[in-house]
Write an enzyme that holds these catalytic residues in place. Structure first.
Site, PDB file in Angstrom:
ATOM      1  N   LYS A 208     -84.912   1.359   5.265  1.00 24.06           N
ATOM      2  CA  LYS A 208     -84.621   1.916   4.059  1.00 24.06           C
ATOM      3  C   LYS A 208     -83.120   1.796   3.813  1.00 24.06           C
ATOM      4  CE  LYS A 208     -83.264   5.117   1.971  1.00 24.06           C
ATOM      5  NZ  LYS A 208     -82.136   4.727   0.980  1.00 24.06           N
TER       6      LYS A 208
ATOM      7  N   CYS B  96     -66.296   4.424   8.607  1.00 25.74           N
ATOM      8  CA  CYS B  96     -66.459   5.708   9.145  1.00 25.74           C
ATOM      9  C   CYS B  96     -65.400   5.545  10.322  1.00 25.74           C
ATOM     10  CB  CYS B  96     -67.801   5.805   9.587  1.00 25.74           C
ATOM     11  SG  CYS B  96     -68.164   4.629  11.109  1.00 25.74           S
TER      12      CYS B  96
ATOM     13  N   PHE C 115     -74.311   2.539   2.126  1.00 28.23           N
ATOM     14  CA  PHE C 115     -74.084   1.591   1.370  1.00 28.23           C
ATOM     15  C   PHE C 115     -72.713   0.696   1.987  1.00 28.23           C
ATOM     16  CE2 PHE C 115     -70.279   4.478   0.154  1.00 28.23           C
ATOM     17  CZ  PHE C 115     -69.315   3.681   0.155  1.00 28.23           C
TER      18      PHE C 115
ATOM     19  N   GLU D  30     -79.480   2.890  -1.615  1.00 24.95           N
ATOM     20  CA  GLU D  30     -79.970   2.502  -2.985  1.00 24.95           C
ATOM     21  C   GLU D  30     -78.862   1.874  -3.773  1.00 24.95           C
ATOM     22  OE1 GLU D  30     -79.010   5.496  -1.898  1.00 24.95           O
ATOM     23  OE2 GLU D  30     -77.894   6.656  -3.244  1.00 24.95           O
TER      24      GLU D  30
ATOM     25  N   GLU E 245     -63.800  14.532   4.614  1.00 22.19           N
ATOM     26  CA  GLU E 245     -63.826  13.046   4.535  1.00 22.19           C
ATOM     27  C   GLU E 245     -63.626  12.588   3.187  1.00 22.19           C
ATOM     28  OE1 GLU E 245     -67.568  11.077   5.471  1.00 22.19           O
ATOM     29  OE2 GLU E 245     -66.490   9.569   6.488  1.00 22.19           O
TER      30      GLU E 245
ATOM     31  N   SER F  98     -73.662   9.955   5.721  1.00 23.25           N
ATOM     32  CA  SER F  98     -72.598  11.262   5.502  1.00 23.25           C
ATOM     33  C   SER F  98     -73.310  12.178   6.667  1.00 23.25           C
ATOM     34  CB  SER F  98     -72.459  11.492   4.068  1.00 23.25           C
ATOM     35  OG  SER F  98     -73.816  11.821   3.645  1.00 23.25           O
TER      36      SER F  98
HETATM   37  P1  NAD Z   1     -75.294   8.796   2.388  1.00 22.56           P
HETATM   38  O1  NAD Z   1     -75.546   9.845   3.466  1.00 22.56           O
HETATM   39  O2  NAD Z   1     -74.903   8.986   0.947  1.00 22.56           O
HETATM   40  O3  NAD Z   1     -76.548   7.815   2.354  1.00 22.56           O
HETATM   41  C1  NAD Z   1     -76.860   7.235   3.536  1.00 22.56           C
HETATM   42  C2  NAD Z   1     -78.470   6.995   3.329  1.00 22.56           C
HETATM   43  O4  NAD Z   1     -79.142   8.251   3.240  1.00 22.56           O
HETATM   44  C3  NAD Z   1     -78.811   6.064   2.138  1.00 22.56           C
HETATM   45  O5  NAD Z   1     -79.967   5.154   2.639  1.00 22.56           O
HETATM   46  C4  NAD Z   1     -79.377   7.156   1.182  1.00 22.56           C
HETATM   47  O6  NAD Z   1     -80.358   6.443   0.229  1.00 22.56           O
HETATM   48  C5  NAD Z   1     -80.053   8.171   2.133  1.00 22.56           C
HETATM   49  N1  NAD Z   1     -79.849   9.562   1.367  1.00 22.56           N
HETATM   50  C6  NAD Z   1     -79.154   9.964   0.436  1.00 22.56           C
HETATM   51  N2  NAD Z   1     -79.316  11.199   0.581  1.00 22.56           N
HETATM   52  C7  NAD Z   1     -80.441  11.579   0.986  1.00 22.56           C
HETATM   53  C8  NAD Z   1     -81.124  12.800   1.187  1.00 22.56           C
HETATM   54  N3  NAD Z   1     -80.796  13.868   0.443  1.00 22.56           N
HETATM   55  N4  NAD Z   1     -82.112  12.712   2.055  1.00 22.56           N
HETATM   56  C9  NAD Z   1     -82.426  11.567   2.682  1.00 22.56           C
HETATM   57  N5  NAD Z   1     -81.872  10.609   2.633  1.00 22.56           N
HETATM   58  C10 NAD Z   1     -80.777  10.595   1.763  1.00 22.56           C
HETATM   59  O7  NAD Z   1     -74.088   7.877   2.930  1.00 22.56           O
HETATM   60  P2  NAD Z   1     -73.163   6.759   2.117  1.00 22.56           P
HETATM   61  O8  NAD Z   1     -72.372   7.185   0.849  1.00 22.56           O
HETATM   62  O9  NAD Z   1     -74.243   5.659   1.926  1.00 22.56           O
HETATM   63  O10 NAD Z   1     -72.308   6.152   3.333  1.00 22.56           O
HETATM   64  C11 NAD Z   1     -71.080   6.825   3.524  1.00 22.56           C
HETATM   65  C12 NAD Z   1     -71.086   7.698   4.836  1.00 22.56           C
HETATM   66  O11 NAD Z   1     -71.744   7.261   5.961  1.00 22.56           O
HETATM   67  C13 NAD Z   1     -69.759   8.147   5.160  1.00 22.56           C
HETATM   68  O12 NAD Z   1     -69.729   9.671   5.267  1.00 22.56           O
HETATM   69  C14 NAD Z   1     -69.607   7.508   6.291  1.00 22.56           C
HETATM   70  O13 NAD Z   1     -68.679   7.811   7.123  1.00 22.56           O
HETATM   71  C15 NAD Z   1     -70.958   7.362   6.954  1.00 22.56           C
HETATM   72  N6  NAD Z   1     -71.018   6.405   7.999  1.00 22.56           N
HETATM   73  C16 NAD Z   1     -71.068   6.548   9.182  1.00 22.56           C
HETATM   74  C17 NAD Z   1     -71.164   5.411  10.152  1.00 22.56           C
HETATM   75  C18 NAD Z   1     -71.068   5.902  11.488  1.00 22.56           C
HETATM   76  O14 NAD Z   1     -71.341   4.943  12.465  1.00 22.56           O
HETATM   77  N7  NAD Z   1     -70.960   7.291  12.014  1.00 22.56           N
HETATM   78  C19 NAD Z   1     -71.341   4.251   9.863  1.00 22.56           C
HETATM   79  C20 NAD Z   1     -71.218   3.875   8.416  1.00 22.56           C
HETATM   80  C21 NAD Z   1     -70.926   4.875   7.400  1.00 22.56           C
END
Ligand code: NAD
Length: 485
Positions: A173, A281, A149, A176, A376, A226
């Site tokens: 994808k 991140c 997000f 959401e 985090e 994450s």
């Molecule tokens: P998230 O892991 O909750 O969601 C990321 C994606 O995974 C979304 O599209 C979500 O719909 C999907 N998802 C969620 N649960 C899932 C599951 N059980 N199975 C499969 N897919 C699933 O992350 P977020 O809250 O949207 O974003 C924040 C996180 O992303 C933080 O931890 C941040 O550090 C990390 N991030 C990392 C980078 C990087 O380059 N390393 C860049 C941006 C954000």
């Protein structure tokens, strides 16, 4: 803002999902700004079949032909720059300036993808009398990108343009939580004339992701989000013999040495932990304070106190996450931290009382083993840990399971080099609070911040988004022969 209904983009058309429909609330004020519909399994299956068919012709085009089309996408994104920035800030909680910056960075990656037509010319060599070896790059077919997000435009623009430029069809994808930006980005690709099926947008969560990964047409999966989910996606996709790169979360330290240049430091550290309200991140969340730096710490506090909510700092993505941050501050104090600045006292901006607001928070004398130092938090919270010397600061840095970024503030080149060499991080900054590499340098961490090998952006990403074929050719019988001839 006009309501946006975000549907699924299948074969060049917007298709209402047969699954769940969700309302999207702005983190700024809680208002409903749109809705999203999730596809059912049949729609996902159908969409990927159509993507696979579309890729066949696209993969046969020359690099230069594909770049021509992507150039039009750049124009369409620039034409819609203000609208996309506004919508992405409304749905993710960012300030408008942050919304614009993320989109600009995404467009920079698109420009890198455009340059590949000239940069990626392959190589050929006569390896033996009359025998030539040549590299040819070939598309994988259908590839997927699952995005978070917090950068609703930038992260998808890391993956979509490069993979399309290399001849793939992309199934995206989006989070959401931020589906409305996805609608506008896909519209820009449509406006630019991208042939139907080459970009597919499928909304949803775990179920959609699972169906995409399981689909036999999907050859590579990139994920950004994450750490727990990144690890899970890496395992799930690997077990199905898919190529996968999954970028995860972070806990980024800044090492503050006593010889730092104050002018370069306090504002940079404040910007790093408060930018995007700490929801990035690359945000610094730990300050490893080596020696006596009280004046600088007071200056960081003064810079943070000047921040106006909604002007220089945005909102938190959800009320659940806001609640988590508020409790994390309580827990830090219970674990012995001194509350130097309490963001819970900040008032919501006028007219935005239903939004998810918290001000910058600074925790001093944090125990390195405590929750605030090891988790985090993903909010505008800086935890300061006192360290007797650089070696002990590096030891704390090395013990963090994540490995995204680490910065050092110093005037001493040898000390900076020691950090660059010894930090367990994929991205290191020297007197830079947010050490994001710019194209053509790739973006990614190591350790628990990245699962898989290679890169998803930059020059090295070409090997992730394509196959190299090695062609060895001989046209004439050679008089002088050796074992190769
Ligand atoms: P998230 O892991 O909750 O969601 C990321 C994606 O995974 C979304 O599209 C979500 O719909 C999907 N998802 C969620 N649960 C899932 C599951 N059980 N199975 C499969 N897919 C699933 O992350 P977020 O809250 O949207 O974003 C924040 C996180 O992303 C933080 O931890 C941040 O550090 C990390 N991030 C990392 C980078 C990087 O380059 N390393 C860049 C941006 C954000």
């Amino acid at each position: 803002m006009k309501m946006i209904n975000s549907d699924n983009f299948i074969n060049g058309q917007w298709v209402k999902g047969n699954g769940e429909v969700r309302k999207i609330h702005s983190p700024h004020n809680g208002e409903v700004i749109g809705e999203v519909s999730f596809p059912d399994d049949d729609q996902i299956h159908q969409a990927i079949e159509l993507a696979q068919k579309a890729q066949v012709l696209w993969g046969q085009k020359t690099h230069k032909q594909r770049a021509q089309l992507l150039f039009q996408v750049r124009t369409a994104l620039l034409d819609n720059f203000d609208l996309i920035s506004q919508v992405k800030s409304s749905e993710s909680g960012k300030t408008l300036a942050e919304g614009k910056a993320g989109l600009a960075k995404g467009i920079e990656v698109l420009e890198f993808a455009l340059s590949l037509q000239n940069l990626d010319s392959g190589s050929k060599m006569q390896v033996s009398q009359g025998v030539n070896c040549e590299y040819r790059r070939e598309a994988l077919g259908v590839v997927a990108s699952i995005t978070p997000f917090n950068f609703p435009a930038m992260v998808p623009l890391w993956t979509i343009p490069i993979s399309l430029a290399l001849g793939n069809a992309m199934v995206w994808k989006p989070s959401e939580k931020t589906p409305l930006t996805a609608q506008l980005i896909a519209d820009a690709f449509k406006q630019a004339g991208l042939p139907a099926g080459l970009l597919t947008v499928l909304h949803g969560q775990e179920q959609t992701v699972q169906k995409i990964i399981e689909n036999p047409h999907v050859k590579a999966v990139s994920f950004v989000g994450s750490t727990n989910i990144a690890r899970k996606i890496y395992h799930m996709a690997s077990l199905q013999d898919k190529r996968v790169l999954a970028l995860g979360g972070a806990k980024n330290p800044i090492i503050l040495l006593p010889d730092h240049n104050l002018e370069l430091t306090a504002q940079a550290i404040t910007d790093s932990f408060t930018g995007c309200a700490g929801q990035r991140c690359m945000a610094a969340s730990l300050l490893l304070n080596v020696g006596q730096n009280q004046k600088t710490i007071q200056e960081i506090k003064a810079c943070a106190q000047k921040i106006q909510l909604a002007e220089q700092m945005g909102a938190i993505i959800s009320s659940e996450q806001l609640n988590f941050l508020q409790k994390a501050i309580d827990q830090a104090v219970a674990e012995g931290a001194e509350l130097l600045l309490d963001g819970r006292e900040a008032k919501a901006p006028k007219g935005m009382e239903k939004g998810n607001w918290i001000g910058p928070t600074i925790l001093n004398k944090v125990n390195p083993a405590s929750h605030a130092a090891t988790t985090e938090l993903f909010g505008p919270i800086l935890s300061i840990i006192d360290c007797p010397d650089l070696s002990s600061a590096l030891q704390i840095e090395n013990n963090i399971p994540y490995g995204n970024a680490c910065s050092v503030f110093t005037s001493n080149g040898a000390m900076a080099e020691k950090v660059a060499q010894n930090a367990k991080a994929g991205m290191v900054g020297v007197n830079v609070g947010v050490p994001v590499p710019r194209e053509p340098f790739s973006f990614a961490g190591i350790a628990d911040s990245k699962f898989g090998h290679g890169e998803i952006t930059g020059e090295q990403s070409l090997d992730f988004w394509s196959n190299t074929k090695k062609v060895t050719t001989k046209w004439e019988k050679q008089t002088q022969s050796d074992w190769m001839s």
